[in-house]
Design a protein around this motif. Structure first.
Motif, PDB file in Angstrom:
ATOM      1  N   LEU A 115       0.769  -1.254   0.139  1.00  0.00           N
ATOM      2  CA  LEU A 115      -0.052   0.155  -0.017  1.00  0.00           C
ATOM      3  C   LEU A 115       0.764   1.278  -0.005  1.00  0.00           C
ATOM      4  N   LEU A 116       1.914   1.178   0.572  1.00  0.00           N
ATOM      5  CA  LEU A 116       2.815   2.380   0.606  1.00  0.00           C
ATOM      6  C   LEU A 116       3.780   2.797  -0.413  1.00  0.00           C
ATOM      7  N   THR A 117       4.212   1.751  -0.906  1.00  0.00           N
ATOM      8  CA  THR A 117       4.965   1.749  -2.303  1.00  0.00           C
ATOM      9  C   THR A 117       4.397   0.685  -3.220  1.00  0.00           C
ATOM     10  N   PRO A 118       3.245   0.891  -4.073  1.00  0.00           N
ATOM     11  CA  PRO A 118       2.704   0.111  -4.907  1.00  0.00           C
ATOM     12  C   PRO A 118       3.324  -0.529  -6.028  1.00  0.00           C
TER      13      PRO A 118
ATOM     14  N   GLN B  88       5.156  -3.929  -8.239  1.00  0.00           N
ATOM     15  CA  GLN B  88       4.941  -5.562  -8.345  1.00  0.00           C
ATOM     16  C   GLN B  88       5.668  -6.333  -7.415  1.00  0.00           C
ATOM     17  N   THR B  89       6.739  -5.946  -7.048  1.00  0.00           N
ATOM     18  CA  THR B  89       7.751  -6.749  -6.080  1.00  0.00           C
ATOM     19  C   THR B  89       7.051  -6.769  -4.611  1.00  0.00           C
ATOM     20  N   ASP B  90       6.361  -5.786  -3.970  1.00  0.00           N
ATOM     21  CA  ASP B  90       5.591  -5.811  -2.895  1.00  0.00           C
ATOM     22  C   ASP B  90       4.452  -6.663  -3.071  1.00  0.00           C
ATOM     23  N   LEU B  91       3.767  -6.657  -3.999  1.00  0.00           N
ATOM     24  CA  LEU B  91       2.348  -7.360  -4.400  1.00  0.00           C
ATOM     25  C   LEU B  91       3.000  -8.845  -4.525  1.00  0.00           C
ATOM     26  N   GLU B  92       3.910  -9.098  -5.025  1.00  0.00           N
ATOM     27  CA  GLU B  92       4.340 -10.712  -4.982  1.00  0.00           C
ATOM     28  C   GLU B  92       4.726 -11.037  -3.626  1.00  0.00           C
TER      29      GLU B  92
ATOM     30  N   LEU C 245     -11.308  -7.829   4.003  1.00  0.00           N
ATOM     31  CA  LEU C 245     -11.047  -6.247   4.491  1.00  0.00           C
ATOM     32  C   LEU C 245      -9.732  -5.692   3.882  1.00  0.00           C
ATOM     33  N   LEU C 246      -8.494  -6.552   3.934  1.00  0.00           N
ATOM     34  CA  LEU C 246      -7.243  -5.801   3.212  1.00  0.00           C
ATOM     35  C   LEU C 246      -7.444  -5.816   1.859  1.00  0.00           C
ATOM     36  N   ASP C 247      -8.244  -6.671   1.348  1.00  0.00           N
ATOM     37  CA  ASP C 247      -8.290  -6.707  -0.305  1.00  0.00           C
ATOM     38  C   ASP C 247      -9.474  -5.724  -0.744  1.00  0.00           C
TER      39      ASP C 247
END
Length: 75
Positions: free
Chosen positions: A19-22, A24-28, A71-73
């Motif tokens: 959420l802070l730095t959207p 791809q790496t953070d999403l993975e 809720l997160l999603d």
């Protein structure tokens, strides 16, 4: 149960990072954390397979985790 708690904390942390730095790496990393959480829940399920009371508690825990992830999603 300690493994499940650690996986929950890691999942939340990875989601917050995304959420802070959207990127791809953070999403993975979040996706990997969710997979680890599921593995930990499966390990716990195997450990309590002969204890109906604990199995019911795990059902409740999984329901609460599903609500939390929902809720997160939505964020």
């Amino acid at each position: 149960l300690t493994g499940v708690m650690a996986a929950l904390v890691n999942t939340e942390s990875e989601w917050r990072d995304y959420l802070l730095t959207p990127n791809q790496t953070d999403l993975e990393q979040y996706t990997t954390a969710v997979l680890m959480l599921n593995r930990q829940l499966n390990l716990l399920r195997q450990r309590i397979k002969n204890n109906p009371v604990q199995q019911q508690r795990l059902v409740t825990l999984e329901f609460l985790i599903a609500q939390w992830r929902s809720l997160l999603d939505q964020t």
